[in-house]
Design a protein around this motif. Structure first.
Motif, PDB file in Angstrom:
ATOM      1  N   ARG A  92      43.429  48.194  44.546  1.00 29.71           N
ATOM      2  CA  ARG A  92      43.737  47.108  43.621  1.00 29.71           C
ATOM      3  C   ARG A  92      42.567  46.702  42.743  1.00 29.71           C
ATOM      4  O   ARG A  92      42.637  46.704  41.544  1.00 29.71           O
ATOM      5  CB  ARG A  92      44.273  45.904  44.392  1.00 29.71           C
TER       6      ARG A  92
ATOM      7  N   ARG B  38      34.496  29.301  48.680  1.00 27.47           N
ATOM      8  CA  ARG B  38      35.926  29.616  48.530  1.00 27.47           C
ATOM      9  C   ARG B  38      36.721  29.262  49.770  1.00 27.47           C
ATOM     10  O   ARG B  38      36.232  29.428  50.870  1.00 27.47           O
ATOM     11  CB  ARG B  38      36.137  31.115  48.339  1.00 27.47           C
ATOM     12  N   ARG B  39      37.934  28.814  49.534  1.00 25.63           N
ATOM     13  CA  ARG B  39      38.907  28.802  50.621  1.00 25.63           C
ATOM     14  C   ARG B  39      39.745  30.055  50.456  1.00 25.63           C
ATOM     15  O   ARG B  39      39.728  30.685  49.402  1.00 25.63           O
ATOM     16  CB  ARG B  39      39.812  27.580  50.514  1.00 25.63           C
ATOM     17  N   ARG B  40      40.513  30.386  51.498  1.00 24.28           N
ATOM     18  CA  ARG B  40      41.355  31.577  51.426  1.00 24.28           C
ATOM     19  C   ARG B  40      42.268  31.513  50.211  1.00 24.28           C
ATOM     20  O   ARG B  40      42.826  30.465  49.900  1.00 24.28           O
ATOM     21  CB  ARG B  40      42.199  31.685  52.712  1.00 24.28           C
ATOM     22  N   ARG B  41      42.398  32.616  49.523  1.00 25.07           N
ATOM     23  CA  ARG B  41      43.266  32.743  48.345  1.00 25.07           C
ATOM     24  C   ARG B  41      42.834  31.853  47.181  1.00 25.07           C
ATOM     25  O   ARG B  41      43.578  31.698  46.209  1.00 25.07           O
ATOM     26  CB  ARG B  41      44.728  32.450  48.699  1.00 25.07           C
ATOM     27  N   SER B  42      41.659  31.239  47.309  1.00 23.93           N
ATOM     28  CA  SER B  42      41.219  30.388  46.203  1.00 23.93           C
ATOM     29  C   SER B  42      40.853  31.252  44.996  1.00 23.93           C
ATOM     30  O   SER B  42      40.480  32.417  45.138  1.00 23.93           O
ATOM     31  CB  SER B  42      40.008  29.587  46.665  1.00 23.93           C
ATOM     32  N   LEU B  43      40.955  30.653  43.822  1.00 21.22           N
ATOM     33  CA  LEU B  43      40.589  31.381  42.605  1.00 21.22           C
ATOM     34  C   LEU B  43      39.088  31.376  42.361  1.00 21.22           C
ATOM     35  O   LEU B  43      38.593  32.091  41.492  1.00 21.22           O
ATOM     36  CB  LEU B  43      41.296  30.744  41.405  1.00 21.22           C
TER      37      LEU B  43
ATOM     38  N   THR C 229      36.602  34.272  41.110  1.00 20.39           N
ATOM     39  CA  THR C 229      37.354  35.368  40.473  1.00 20.39           C
ATOM     40  C   THR C 229      37.388  35.132  38.959  1.00 20.39           C
ATOM     41  O   THR C 229      37.056  34.049  38.470  1.00 20.39           O
ATOM     42  CB  THR C 229      38.807  35.434  40.975  1.00 20.39           C
TER      43      THR C 229
ATOM     44  N   TRP D 284      49.171  32.539  37.451  1.00 15.23           N
ATOM     45  CA  TRP D 284      47.857  32.700  38.107  1.00 15.23           C
ATOM     46  C   TRP D 284      47.420  31.379  38.750  1.00 15.23           C
ATOM     47  O   TRP D 284      46.995  31.368  39.922  1.00 15.23           O
ATOM     48  CB  TRP D 284      46.852  33.162  37.045  1.00 15.23           C
TER      49      TRP D 284
ATOM     50  N   ALA E   1      49.666  30.777  41.814  1.00  7.40           N
ATOM     51  CA  ALA E   1      49.335  31.649  42.958  1.00  7.40           C
ATOM     52  C   ALA E   1      48.047  31.178  43.638  1.00  7.40           C
ATOM     53  O   ALA E   1      47.888  31.327  44.854  1.00  7.40           O
ATOM     54  CB  ALA E   1      49.194  33.088  42.492  1.00  7.40           C
ATOM     55  N   GLY E   2      47.132  30.600  42.849  1.00  6.77           N
ATOM     56  CA  GLY E   2      45.871  30.114  43.421  1.00  6.77           C
ATOM     57  C   GLY E   2      45.964  28.660  43.867  1.00  6.77           C
ATOM     58  O   GLY E   2      44.943  28.068  44.219  1.00  6.77           O
ATOM     59  N   ARG E   3      47.179  28.100  43.819  1.00  9.47           N
ATOM     60  CA  ARG E   3      47.452  26.697  44.196  1.00  9.47           C
ATOM     61  C   ARG E   3      46.441  25.762  43.528  1.00  9.47           C
ATOM     62  O   ARG E   3      45.763  24.967  44.171  1.00  9.47           O
ATOM     63  CB  ARG E   3      47.391  26.524  45.716  1.00  9.47           C
TER      64      ARG E   3
END
Ligand SMILES: O=C(O)/C=C/c1cccc(O)c1
Length: 543
Positions: A397, A412-417, A420, A482, A485-487
């Motif tokens: 990916r 970062r927290r999990r799945r945080s943007l 990125t 986006w 998805a990154g809440r």
């Protein structure tokens, strides 16, 4: 003694006297006019910072070297002002395949033509073409001066200015005083020695032969890169252009003729011509310099890191260095930005470069892994792993990980943007379509999922950055998806489009403003950017 038009040259035998009338400091001296050095100069020029680029050769080096770039790096070339020119010389690739010794496909890492940065995820090109277009762009920038045919002999701190660079040309020895020096002088970097940096060895060293060919022959290939995982004859093969191909083979005892080496890819009946553009031997190494900065002297590109080429990231890492450093340096030089900004260059880029090198080394071991029993087992595990579709999809990916936490990247927290990149869709403003970055301009930006609320607007105003609802940008829904998805209800984007911090969905504020706010304060007003949201968005959408 020769005084050039900028009046910045000085030759002085014995102890160097700086004559202030003749030697106003060149803001930035770039050592090396390869793609990394020239891109850095163009990125600085875009922000109004003058550079003098010192280069050993008079002309572009004509032979092929780097051949691949990813979509993140194409975005960097866009920022440097050569996005369209590069599109004209680039060939999108399908991705990377792992083949076994009989050239059966074990795994395929597909790359999309439409990556999240707005470009094909992998593009092939010929380095001399890239260098020529970068040089042409340089020639159009009055902020940049290229001095070719010179040899840099010394770089060091100096009481007369932050850094003194000494170089020789046909007229003798000269000195330049610079506010900062970018050492883009390759693997054998003099700048690296000058700052006392040593290599950290990431444990890969192999001799390979690299063969660049031009031919009209019907070469058996797919539009991408093939890695042959054969411990007896590991090899890489790729199509670079319409009639351009590259093969790489690990060196063996005794020299084999090119035709014999590449025979498995040619039809047995083909006896026509092919032009070997270059056949050369390289030692592929994996190394990272233990320090990338001393005061105002920085290392970039191969001066700072070396990688085997197996994931096509060598030049990409160097161009990421240039993008990461230049906005920070410009801010410090022009706006009186906090010097601590410059520390974040090494702290952000070194772990990223190390990660990418480790991926390349892992790929190298998969291809070459030796002939011991453990290697055979490793290959069986690899072959089995390659049959798990979810795993190969994940592995393929994104080679470029998020930036690690630091002063400009919140933890970062999990799945945080955070850490990125913001994707880059096409947007429309005032009836004009443009890529997102061209519309955002050169500064920090707050992007919000909905209309910015008063406290956020006040914060953005205090920082001097625009707050823009993505709903007003009329993209294809990419930005909203986006953020969702990154809440996140809002993100703070740096000038290089990396997320510094987020407002989590349902929260009212960034999580730790104090951690980064002081770094964003400057003592002078910013250099105006050519076309920013500031002057084109409706008033309500900005501060
Ligand atoms: O992963 C990709 O899409 C491309 C990888 C690549 C590119 C160039 C040279 C290589 O050995 C691998």
């Amino acid at each position: 003694m020769t005084a050039d038009q900028a009046g910045r040259r000085d030759t002085a035998p014995g102890p160097v006297q700086r004559n202030p009338a003749q030697t106003a400091p060149a803001p930035v001296v770039v050592i090396g006019a390869g793609p990394v050095g020239v891109t850095a100069a163009l990125l600085l020029a875009r922000r109004g910072v003058r550079t003098v680029i010192l280069e050993r050769h008079q002309d572009v080096y004509p032979l092929p070297r780097a051949v691949a770039t990813d979509d993140e790096v194409r975005r960097i070339l866009q920022a440097a002002g050569v996005g369209e020119e590069f599109a004209a010389i680039a060939r999108p690739a399908n991705g990377l395949r792992l083949l076994d010794a009989r050239h059966r496909v074990m795994a395929e890492f597909r790359r999309s033509e439409h990556g999240r940065h707005g470009y094909p995820q992998t593009s092939m090109f010929d380095q001399p073409d890239l260098e020529r277009l970068l040089r042409d762009a340089l020639a159009r920038r009055p902020e940049c001066e290229l001095r070719g045919g010179v040899e840099v002999t010394g770089v060091g701190p100096d009481p007369a200015g932050p850094v003194r660079v000494t170089y020789r040309d046909a007229d003798g020895e000269h000195h330049l005083w610079a506010e900062a020096v970018l050492g883009c002088d390759g693997a054998g970097s003099l700048t690296r020695d000058a700052i006392g940096a040593a290599w950290e060895d990431l444990c890969f060293e192999e001799r390979w032969t690299v063969i660049d060919v031009r031919t009209q022959a019907d070469v058996r290939c797919w539009e991408g890169v093939d890695q042959v995982c054969d411990p007896h004859r590991p090899a890489t093969f790729m199509r670079v252009g319409e009639d351009r191909y590259r093969w790489e083979f690990r060196l063996q005892e005794g020299r084999q003729p090119v035709r014999e080496l590449i025979a498995p890819w040619l039809s047995p009946s083909y006896d026509g011509a092919f032009d070997v553009v270059r056949e050369t031997q390289y030692t592929f190494r994996a190394r990272v310099a233990d320090r990338w900065r001393s005061g105002r002297v920085f290392l970039l590109g191969d001066a700072a890191h070396l990688t085997p080429p197996f994931v096509g990231q060598g030049l990409c890492s160097g161009l990421r260095d240039a993008y990461n450093l230049t906005w920070k340096l410009a801010r410090v030089l022009q706006q009186g930005g906090d010097e601590r900004l410059l520390d974040t260059y090494e702290s952000e880029r070194k772990p990223h470069a190390r990660h990418v090198i480790r991926l390349a080394v892992a790929m190298g071991w998969a291809m070459t892994g030796g002939q011991d029993g453990a290697a055979a087992l490793r290959r069986r595990i690899l072959a089995a792993a390659c049959r798990i579709p979810g795993l190969t999809a994940a592995a393929g990916r994104d080679l470029s990980p998020p930036l690690t936490a630091g002063p400009l990247v919140r933890r970062r927290r999990r799945r945080s943007l955070v850490g990125t990149h913001c994707p880059q869709p096409w947007v429309a403003l005032d009836g004009r379509r443009s890529r997102l970055d061209d519309m955002l301009g050169d500064g920090f930006t707050v992007l919000t999922a909905a209309e910015p609320w008063p406290s956020l607007r006040a914060l953005a105003h205090g920082l001097g950055v625009p707050a823009i609802p993505v709903t007003g940008l009329r993209d294809d829904g990419t930005l909203t998806a986006w953020l969702r998805a990154g809440r996140a209800d809002a993100v703070l984007l740096r000038p290089d489009r990396v997320v510094t911090d987020v407002v989590p969905a349902g929260a009212h504020d960034f999580t730790d403003t104090a951690a980064w706010a002081s770094l964003l304060h400057t003592t002078r007003s910013p250099h105006p950017s050519p076309r920013t949201v500031e002057n084109s968005l409706p008033r309500s959408a900005t501060r």
